[in-house]
Design an enzyme around this catalytic site. Structure first.
Site, PDB file in Angstrom:
ATOM      1  N   LYS A 166      52.320 -11.233 -40.362  1.00 30.54           N
ATOM      2  CA  LYS A 166      53.191 -12.171 -41.087  1.00 30.54           C
ATOM      3  C   LYS A 166      54.404 -11.542 -41.634  1.00 30.54           C
ATOM      4  CE  LYS A 166      54.129 -15.912 -44.032  1.00 30.54           C
ATOM      5  NZ  LYS A 166      53.867 -16.697 -45.294  1.00 30.54           N
ATOM      6  N   SER A 194      58.121 -12.076 -43.534  1.00 33.63           N
ATOM      7  CA  SER A 194      58.983 -12.850 -44.415  1.00 33.63           C
ATOM      8  C   SER A 194      60.156 -11.992 -44.681  1.00 33.63           C
ATOM      9  CB  SER A 194      58.285 -13.305 -45.413  1.00 33.63           C
ATOM     10  OG  SER A 194      57.134 -14.140 -44.972  1.00 33.63           O
ATOM     11  N   GLY A 239      57.645 -15.733 -41.229  1.00 34.01           N
ATOM     12  CA  GLY A 239      57.508 -16.591 -42.312  1.00 34.01           C
ATOM     13  C   GLY A 239      58.851 -17.364 -42.899  1.00 34.01           C
ATOM     14  N   SER A 280      51.488 -17.632 -51.085  1.00 34.83           N
ATOM     15  CA  SER A 280      52.474 -17.741 -52.267  1.00 34.83           C
ATOM     16  C   SER A 280      52.619 -19.245 -52.587  1.00 34.83           C
ATOM     17  CB  SER A 280      53.906 -17.346 -51.587  1.00 34.83           C
ATOM     18  OG  SER A 280      53.807 -15.790 -51.493  1.00 34.83           O
TER      19      SER A 280
END
Lengths: 301, 301, 301, 301
Positions: A169, A171, A194, A50
Site C-alpha cells: 500500500k 500513500s 492510499g 491510521s
C-alpha cells in the site's frame, strides 16, 4: 482466505474508523457500520489503520475490535489488519494475534522512530523476518507523512518476490514512485493506492486497487470511479475523479479522521468523537464539510 | 521525591539503555549498570527514553524494568520515566502506572502520529490533562527528530506555569529556541538540554541541566564539564566541550543506541544488542567507535 | 586590508540594507547610514548580503552601491561583499569586480539551485577554484534556510586550510555543527555566527564574531553583549542575550528585511521600502515592532 | 504567435540544454540541436529553463542564445523562455527583453530566496504585476524541488483567470495537486506537467501537455506515448510509460543535466559539458546511462 500468492488485492478496501462512545471503544457500532458497508461492492476492509486511530488503541482494545469485525465481515470480502509495531518482534506477535482472530492479511507500516538508523538492509530484514514468521500474508505499507521517510524502490523490489509478501500500500502520493515499482515487481505483487485524489491516474498506471478513507464516506462514488475506469468511460471517470478531490482533501490533508467521523454521523453511519489529543472539528470546519457533502449529494442541502 | 515546584531538575541525568540478552529484557543487567552509575555524581536517571529503546518495549516489560530500576536508584537521585503514548488517556494511564512503581517524574514526549492535526491548542490541552491527572510531576519533551515537528515557544510558555509541569527537555539542538523559552518562562520552570554537543553553551544560556546519552558512556567527562562551568574555568570547559563532540556525534547522529551499547560493553558496563529492526554496528563503525573512545581515554589504545 | 591569513574576523559586522527610493537604489542613503554606523565600534560591514536584498540587484546596481560604501567605510573597518553566484565562474568574476572596487573580502554563499547534484567534492572544487582565482580572501557562507541544505563539516574542514579561505559565516543556528568545525579547523580559520539569538553561547564555544542583522537595528546592544562576554560579566551577558531574542526573532524569523527597514526608519537611519515581491509590514506587524523597540529603549514609548 | 488566451499549450515542449564549449556558450550548437529536434512533432521548446542551466547564464549570454534559438525555431512551434528573476521588476525587464527577441511566452518560476516572507498575497501580486507589464503571455512555474515550497492551489486559482496568464507548468510530481487545480481553473488555463514519470496518468487527469527533459533525449518515445494516449491504446501506453521511468529517473532525480548532455553526445546531438559547479558523470554513472539508453534502443548495444 488467501491461499497462495496471486492477484487478491483488487478493488477498493475501506479503512474502518474506530467508533468511540466517550473515550471507550464501541465494538457494536463498528459491527453496525460494517453491516452497512457490506451492501456495497467493496473488496474488503482495513481494521486498525491510521483512519482507525490504531496508535490510540491498546492490544486488548484491538483484539475486541477484531473479534467484532470478524463476525461482521462476510466471506468474499477480505479483512486486513494494521499490525505494525516499532519492533520486529512486536509486529510479529501482534500480527499472529490478529491472524488467530481471523484477519486475512496484515498491513505493516514501516517503522519510523529510529529512522536515521533504519538502513535499506535493516528494513528489508525487518520485513523478511515478519514475512517468515507471520501466519498470514503481509502487505508492505509506505506512508512518509507518518513515518518521516519513504521506503526505497530498491527495498520494495527486494521484498516483492517473497512468497508471503503479497503487495504494497503506497500513500506517498507519488505516482512516479509507484510506476518504478510496477516496472520492476513480479506480476503477482499487488499495489494498492492510499491516495484517493490520484486513484484514476493510478489505475491507468497499473495499481490493482486502493485503501482510501474517501471510501468510508463516499463508497458509492469510489466504486463508480472504478467501474468507469474498467468500462473505459474516460471522460466521465476524469470528471468524477476531479469532483471527488475537494472531499478527499478535506478528509486527508486538512481535517483528518475527525472530518471523516463527522461525515459518517451525517450520512447514517456511526461516527462519534476521536480520542484525545485529536481535536474535534470547529464550527467553521463543520460548515465546510457540510457544503462539500451537499455538493456530492451525500447529504441534502 | 519532588514535593513542590521548585528547582529540581539540576545537573546531569543519564538516559539508561535497556539491556537485552538475545531479544529478552535483562533487568538484572539494568540494576547492575545503575549500581555502577551510582558512583558518579549524576542527578538521576531517565528510564524508558529513546536511548532505552522504549518504543520497542511493551507495558509488562516496562513495568519489570521500572521495578528493577527503583530498587537500584538510591534516595537523592531522581528516577524519571519516559511515559508518552500517542493518546492522552494512554499517557495518563502509563504515567500513573510508573508513578505507582516509584517513578519521581514523567518525561512526556509530544505525540507525533497525526501531527498535521495537532494544533497548538490540541497540544496544550493534551499536556494540561496529563498534568491534571498525573500523580507525579510532568516534564515536557520536545524532540523534533522523532516527532517530525517542534512544539512552539508559545505552547511551552502557556504550559510553563502549570503547577504540575516542572520543566522541559529540549532536543531540538536550537539554542535560540531555548533562549526564547528561558526569556519567557517562570523561574521555577527548569530546562534540560538533550544535546550534549551544546551543553556548555546551553549552561551559559541558563539551562539547569541535561539528559544526554553521552553521560551513559562518559559520565565523568560530562560531570567535569558541568564542574568547569560552575567554577567559571571557561577555557578548560570550552576545550572539553569541543573534545566531546566527536563521541557525541557518533552516538547521536551517526550510529545511535547500538554505538552507545557497544561502548558500554567496552567500558565495564553491560551493553548487549539492540532489538530488531535496529541493526548492530558493522566492523567499520566498531573501529570508529574504538578510536574515539581511545582518544578520550575511555579505553586503552 | 587583509594581508595574510590570521585572526581578522573578530567582532561584529553589520549586514547593510540596500536603501531604495521607490524601486530605485539610493546610494546616498547607503553612505549616510554607514556614516551613522561608523560611530559604533563595529568591526566592519557586509554589503550585498541577504539583508541587503542582494538577489534583487543587478550587477550595475551592485557596483554603484559598492563604490558608495567604499567611500563611506573608513580604514580600520572591513568592507566585506556578498559575491555568490550560482556558477563558479560567475562567482569569480563578480568577486574580482568587487575586489577591484575595494572590497576587503568576499562572503560566498554556497550554491543551491542544483543541490541534489552538488556533492561534497563538487562543492569543495567550487570553493577551491574561487579561492585560487579571487583577488581577495574568501569567507564560506553556510545558510541552509536559503540554500536548502547544509555544507558538511568534512567539506568545511577540507577547505579550512586553504591560504585564501579565511573563515566561515554559519547561519545554521546549530552550535553543535559550529563546535565540530571549531574542534577540527586550524586556529587561523575564523568563524562568524549569523544567528544573533545564540551569539553569547557561540562566543563561549569559540566563534570570533558575528554578522547579524540585529546589529543594524541595535548596534549598541550587540556591542555591549560582546563587551560583557569579554569582561566575563556572565550574568549580565546572559540577561542581555535573552532580552535581545524577541527583537531578533521579529527581524529574522518572522518579518524579515521589511522589519529591519521599518526599525531603521524609526531610529534615525534610512530604511525605506523593500523591492517587490517582498511585502511591507502590515499594521499589526508594525505595532509589534514598535513594542519590541520600545522595550529595548530603542524608541520612546 | 499567441494572439488570445485559448488552448495553446498542447503537446510536448522540449526544454533545451545550453551547449558549452569549455565554459563558453555555443549558440551554433544550440541552433544545430534545434534543427535536429525540428524533425519531430514537438509543440515547441523551452529555452533558459533548469535543463538549460539558466541560473549559470548572465543576461548577455541569454540574449545571444535567444537570438540563435529564434532563428532556428520554425513558425508553428512555440518558443518559450524561462524568464524568472527573484525580483518582480527584474522578471518583468528580462521577460520583455526576451519578448523583444521573439519569445512567444514566458515561463516564470516562483521566487524562492525569501520564501518565509512570500505570502500567498505577495506571490499573487508578483505574478499579477508581471502579467500586467509583460509583452508576452505568462506561464506560472511551480517547482518545489528548486524553490523550497509549493505555490498553493488557491494562489494559482486566483491567477488562472488573468487574461495574460495562460497556464501552469507543475513539477511537484503531485497529481492530486494538479487535479485540484484542474477542478477549479477556467477551461482556457492550460497545465503542462514537468514530470515525465507521470505523463500518462497526468494526461488522464486532464493536463494538456508536458515540458519534460526526457523529450530532449527520447523525443520519439515521448511523442509515441502522447499518440498512444490520444488513440486510447491504454495497454501499450501503460507499458511505454513504465519503460521510460528508468531513463527519466536517471536524468531527473539521480544524475541531472550532466546525464542528459551525456546522452545527447551519444545520440547525435551536441551535449558537451555542464558549467561548474555541476560535476560531470563519473565512469559508473556513464555506464549506467549507456545501459538505459541501450535498453530503449536509443543507442546500439
Amino acid at each position: 482466505v488467501i491461499t497462495q500468492k496471486e492477484k487478491h488485492l483488487q478493488g477498493i478496501f475501506a479503512p474502518l474508523t474506530t467508533p468511540f462512545v466517550g473515550e471507550e471503544i464501541a465494538p457494536d457500532h463498528l459491527a453496525e457500520n460494517i453491516s452497512h458497508y457490506n451492501r456495497f461492492d467493496l473488496a474488503g476492509y482495513v481494521l486498525l489503520g491510521s483512519t482507525g486511530e490504531a496508535v490510540y488503541l491498546n492490544d486488548d482494545e484491538s483484539e475486541i475490535l477484531m473479534k467484532a469485525a470478524r463476525d461482521a465481515v462476510p466471506p468474499g470480502k477480505l479483512l486486513i489488519a494494521g499490525t505494525a509495531r516499532e519492533s520486529t518482534r512486536g509486529t510479529i506477535r501482534f500480527t499472529n494475534c490478529m491472524a488467530g482472530l481471523g484477519a486475512d492479511a496484515a498491513l505493516v507500516r514501516s517503522p519510523g522512530y529510529f529512522k536515521s538508523r533504519l538502513t535499506p538492509d535493516a528494513l528489508a530484514l525487518h520485513y523478511q523476518r515478519i514475512a517468515e514468521e507471520s501466519d498470514i500474508p503481509v502487505i508492505i505499507y509506505n506512508i512518509p507523512v507518518h513515518t518521516g521517510y519513504s521506503l526505497t524502490t530498491e527495498t520494495i523490489h527486494r521484498l516483492s518476490s517473497h512468497p508471503n509478501i503479497i503487495g504494497l500500500k503506497d500513500s506517498s502520493g507519488n505516482l512516479g514512485f509507484v510506476g518504478e515499482i510496477l516496472e520492476q515487481a513480479p506480476r503477482n505483487f499487488d499495489i494498492l493506492l492510499g491516495a484517493a485524489s490520484i486513484f484514476l491516474p493510478g489505475l491507468i498506471m497499473g495499481v490493482s486497487g486502493a485503501v482510501i478513507a474517501l471510501s468510508i464516506v463516499a463508497p458509492e462514488h469510489c466504486l463508480r470511479l472504478l467501474r468507469l475506469f474498467r468500462n473505459e468511460s474516460w471522460e466521465e471517470a476524469r470528471r468524477l475523479q476531479l469532483d471527488l478531490i475537494p472531499l478527499n482533501k478535506a478528509i486527508i490533508q486538512t481535517m483528518g479522521v475527525a472530518a471523516a467521523k463527522y461525515a459518517l454521523d451525517l450520512t447514517g453511519f456511526y461516527g462519534g468523537p476521536c480520542r484525545s489529543p485529536l481535536p474535534p472539528l470547529n464550527k467553521q470546519e463543520e460548515d465546510h464539510m457540510r457544503r462539500i457533502l451537499e455538493k456530492l449529494h451525500l447529504i441534502e442541502a
